[in-house]
Write an enzyme that holds these catalytic residues in place. Structure first.
Site, PDB file in Angstrom:
ATOM      1  N   GLY A 131       0.851  -1.196   0.000  1.00 32.62           N
ATOM      2  CA  GLY A 131       0.000   0.000   0.000  1.00 32.62           C
ATOM      3  C   GLY A 131       0.882   1.240   0.000  1.00 32.62           C
ATOM      4  O   GLY A 131       1.373   1.666  -1.053  1.00 32.62           O
ATOM      5  N   GLU A 364      -4.315   7.618  -2.349  1.00 30.75           N
ATOM      6  CA  GLU A 364      -3.176   8.228  -3.056  1.00 30.75           C
ATOM      7  C   GLU A 364      -2.122   8.742  -2.081  1.00 30.75           C
ATOM      8  O   GLU A 364      -1.537   9.802  -2.274  1.00 30.75           O
ATOM      9  CB  GLU A 364      -3.652   9.304  -4.034  1.00 30.75           C
TER      10      GLU A 364
HETATM   11  C1  LIG Z   1     -11.774   4.058  -1.626  1.00 26.81           C
HETATM   12  C2  LIG Z   1     -10.355   3.805  -2.035  1.00 26.81           C
HETATM   13  C3  LIG Z   1      -9.984   4.011  -3.361  1.00 26.81           C
HETATM   14  C4  LIG Z   1      -8.680   3.718  -3.779  1.00 26.81           C
HETATM   15  N1  LIG Z   1      -8.357   3.826  -5.113  1.00 26.81           N
HETATM   16  C5  LIG Z   1      -7.149   3.365  -5.538  1.00 26.81           C
HETATM   17  C6  LIG Z   1      -6.866   3.262  -6.941  1.00 26.81           C
HETATM   18  O1  LIG Z   1      -7.685   3.622  -7.800  1.00 26.81           O
HETATM   19  N2  LIG Z   1      -5.671   2.745  -7.326  1.00 26.81           N
HETATM   20  C7  LIG Z   1      -4.726   2.326  -6.424  1.00 26.81           C
HETATM   21  O2  LIG Z   1      -3.661   1.866  -6.834  1.00 26.81           O
HETATM   22  N3  LIG Z   1      -4.960   2.424  -5.074  1.00 26.81           N
HETATM   23  C8  LIG Z   1      -6.145   2.921  -4.618  1.00 26.81           C
HETATM   24  N4  LIG Z   1      -6.421   2.974  -3.263  1.00 26.81           N
HETATM   25  C9  LIG Z   1      -5.407   2.522  -2.322  1.00 26.81           C
HETATM   26  C10 LIG Z   1      -4.822   3.631  -1.445  1.00 26.81           C
HETATM   27  O3  LIG Z   1      -3.981   4.454  -2.212  1.00 26.81           O
HETATM   28  C11 LIG Z   1      -4.107   2.935  -0.266  1.00 26.81           C
HETATM   29  O4  LIG Z   1      -5.130   2.424   0.576  1.00 26.81           O
HETATM   30  C12 LIG Z   1      -3.202   3.877   0.497  1.00 26.81           C
HETATM   31  O5  LIG Z   1      -2.084   4.225  -0.282  1.00 26.81           O
HETATM   32  C13 LIG Z   1      -2.730   3.281   1.828  1.00 26.81           C
HETATM   33  O6  LIG Z   1      -2.251   1.971   1.687  1.00 26.81           O
HETATM   34  P1  LIG Z   1      -2.775   0.839   2.688  1.00 26.81           P
HETATM   35  O7  LIG Z   1      -4.263   0.899   2.652  1.00 26.81           O
HETATM   36  O8  LIG Z   1      -2.131  -0.449   2.321  1.00 26.81           O
HETATM   37  O9  LIG Z   1      -2.312   1.297   4.126  1.00 26.81           O
HETATM   38  P2  LIG Z   1      -0.886   0.969   4.815  1.00 26.81           P
HETATM   39  O10 LIG Z   1       0.225   1.331   3.904  1.00 26.81           O
HETATM   40  O11 LIG Z   1      -0.917  -0.405   5.353  1.00 26.81           O
HETATM   41  O12 LIG Z   1      -0.905   2.007   6.022  1.00 26.81           O
HETATM   42  C14 LIG Z   1      -1.486   1.725   7.291  1.00 26.81           C
HETATM   43  C15 LIG Z   1      -1.088   2.860   8.244  1.00 26.81           C
HETATM   44  O13 LIG Z   1       0.332   2.871   8.413  1.00 26.81           O
HETATM   45  C16 LIG Z   1       0.837   4.155   8.110  1.00 26.81           C
HETATM   46  N5  LIG Z   1       2.168   4.037   7.506  1.00 26.81           N
HETATM   47  C17 LIG Z   1       2.563   3.187   6.506  1.00 26.81           C
HETATM   48  N6  LIG Z   1       3.831   3.403   6.202  1.00 26.81           N
HETATM   49  C18 LIG Z   1       4.282   4.407   7.007  1.00 26.81           C
HETATM   50  C19 LIG Z   1       5.515   5.082   7.160  1.00 26.81           C
HETATM   51  N7  LIG Z   1       6.581   4.801   6.406  1.00 26.81           N
HETATM   52  N8  LIG Z   1       5.598   6.060   8.107  1.00 26.81           N
HETATM   53  C20 LIG Z   1       4.516   6.382   8.858  1.00 26.81           C
HETATM   54  N9  LIG Z   1       3.312   5.772   8.755  1.00 26.81           N
HETATM   55  C21 LIG Z   1       3.195   4.803   7.825  1.00 26.81           C
HETATM   56  C22 LIG Z   1      -0.180   4.760   7.138  1.00 26.81           C
HETATM   57  O14 LIG Z   1      -0.090   6.174   7.122  1.00 26.81           O
HETATM   58  C23 LIG Z   1      -1.483   4.251   7.719  1.00 26.81           C
HETATM   59  O15 LIG Z   1      -1.863   5.073   8.788  1.00 26.81           O
HETATM   60  C24 LIG Z   1      -7.710   3.286  -2.830  1.00 26.81           C
HETATM   61  C25 LIG Z   1      -8.087   3.118  -1.487  1.00 26.81           C
HETATM   62  C26 LIG Z   1      -9.384   3.349  -1.096  1.00 26.81           C
HETATM   63  C27 LIG Z   1      -9.745   3.107   0.344  1.00 26.81           C
END
Ligand SMILES: Cc1cc2nc3c(=O)[nH]c(=O)nc-3n(C[C@H](O)[C@H](O)[C@H](O)COP(=O)(O)OP(=O)(O)OC[C@H]3O[C@@H](n4cnc5c(N)ncnc54)[C@H](O)[C@@H]3O)c2cc1C
Length: 382
Positions: A131, A364
């Site tokens: 993510g 994003e």
């Molecule tokens: C409705 C919706 C539409 C979306 N549309 C798209 C799309 O069209 N295409 C696409 O590719 N993606 C899409 N996404 C995905 C979205 O971009 C990701 O959910 C987002 O980038 C976060 O990734 P994750 O959910 O795996 O969270 P994680 O990366 O698992 O994060 C979990 C928590 O850990 C924190 N965290 C992670 N790494 C760090 C760090 N290095 N330092 C501090 N904190 C950190 C985050 O801030 C968050 O609070 C969509 C998501 C949703 C919910």
């Protein structure tokens, strides 16, 4: 410095607002409750040029810029964030990746129908295990003569079930880490490619968010988008523009929540007077309006930079996205508070803004990731 919108930009705002209030507002709760993608409005949005707003006319677009794009996303999202994100993912992620990195043949074949709104686009970077750390992509693409065979699963893809064209990132050379990820154009109907689980979401429920399954999916070499190994780096550039979209989405919903709060505060009477007469409510409204206006300045500054031809506007788009999304969450929260118990009830728009805006601090790049991006720029790190 000129903070004035042109006559054409003001006219665009009026016409998108009129469309949103007339043709979207009456249906938002029905679509939301049923989690129904509003497919019937896509041709109308296409007719207004909103499916290809930032692309040149020679590619079927409206030939406008990011300022106009932000105006459109802001006005749609002021009424329904779901419509805002559908248009945003289509334009600034999928279509823009093809526009920025595609060959002329790819633009002719894919961008033109996308920009005309004859096809819907999606963009798949995120995976279940990748993510925020999207460089950890696990989906693979292996060369087989004149084809690539893609295997893996993408998650959270906006427009997934409705997309005719999907830009998906896959690892083509594991040894090169993020420089070993490439972008591919995958068409609906390609054997081995299908949308998977449709997510049941807290908010933006009329937008479609889905898994994308790639199982021995063969795509021709011509569908490699950009240079081999440059898909991840390209994605980061695409996200510069994408973050302006999410910032505009947040701005629109924040403005919608503010408008709803002002309207309700003037109508609702307690202790023999409108609650807008209480200074506690006035202070809330003043804070909300000031926050929204500050967000607007950052968002339009980022859009202006994008239009100015700047090579990168990473810092400004991240700042706009971070600030506008956090403002939108706070403004929607206060909007519910001003509505009291009615803010908790689906007869009023407050609860929907409250649910919908939260995506903006996540999609994003989360707020935490935006801070990392901004700090990296400040500290001169790559
Ligand atoms: C409705 C919706 C539409 C979306 N549309 C798209 C799309 O069209 N295409 C696409 O590719 N993606 C899409 N996404 C995905 C979205 O971009 C990701 O959910 C987002 O980038 C976060 O990734 P994750 O959910 O795996 O969270 P994680 O990366 O698992 O994060 C979990 C928590 O850990 C924190 N965290 C992670 N790494 C760090 C760090 N290095 N330092 C501090 N904190 C950190 C985050 O801030 C968050 O609070 C969509 C998501 C949703 C919910």
């Amino acid at each position: 410095m000129d903070f004035q919108f042109t006559d054409e930009q003001q006219q665009l705002r009026r016409s998108v607002r009129e469309f949103a209030e007339g043709e979207i507002a009456p249906h938002v709760m029905v679509w939301d409750e049923a989690s129904r993608f509003p497919i019937e409005i896509i041709p109308k949005l296409a007719e207004m040029g909103l499916l290809g707003i930032i692309f040149p006319e020679k590619y079927g677009g409206a030939g406008l810029g990011y300022i106009e794009y932000v105006i459109a996303i802001e006005e749609l999202s002021r009424v329904d964030g779901s419509v805002g994100i559908i248009i945003a993912a289509h334009n600034s992620l999928c279509s823009n990746h093809i526009f920025k990195f595609g060959t002329e043949a790819q633009k002719e074949k894919y961008l033109v129908p996308l920009a005309r709104g004859e096809k819907i686009g999606a963009w798949s970077l995120t995976e279940p295990e990748a993510g925020s750390d999207a460089g950890g992509t696990r989906t693979t693409a292996k060369r087989d003569g004149e084809h690539w065979i893609i295997n893996g699963a993408k998650t959270f893809t906006t427009n997934g079930h409705y997309a005719d064209v999907c830009v998906a990132m896959a690892v083509t050379d594991k040894s090169k880490n993020s420089h070993g990820i490439s972008a591919f154009i995958v068409e609906k109907g390609t054997p081995g490619f299908r949308p998977g689980k449709k997510e049941n979401k807290l908010g933006l429920r009329a937008s479609d968010t889905s898994e994308m399954i790639l199982s021995d999916c063969r795509v021709p070499q011509q569908n490699l988008l950009g240079a081999e190994g440059e898909g991840f780096i390209g994605s980061l550039k695409i996200l510069d523009g994408g973050r302006i979209s999410i910032a505009a989405l947040a701005l629109g919903m924040a403005q919608g929540a503010l408008d709803a709060a002002v309207k309700y505060a003037k109508q609702r009477k307690q202790f023999g007077q409108a609650i807008s007469e209480f200074q506690a409510i006035q202070f809330k409204l003043a804070d909300m309006a000031t926050q929204v206006e500050a967000a607007r300045l950052l968002v339009y500054q980022a859009a202006w930079l994008a239009d100015s031809g700047a090579a990168r506007f990473t810092r400004e788009s991240s700042m706009a996205k971070l600030f506008a999304s956090e403002v939108a969450v706070s403004v929607a929260n206060e909007c519910v508070q001003i509505h009291g118990g009615y803010g908790f009830i689906k007869d009023y728009p407050a609860e929907k803004f409250y649910r919908d805006v939260k995506l903006c601090t996540i999609g994003e790049g989360t707020s935490e990731i935006q801070k990392l991006v901004i700090a990296r720029q400040l500290l001169g790190k790559k």
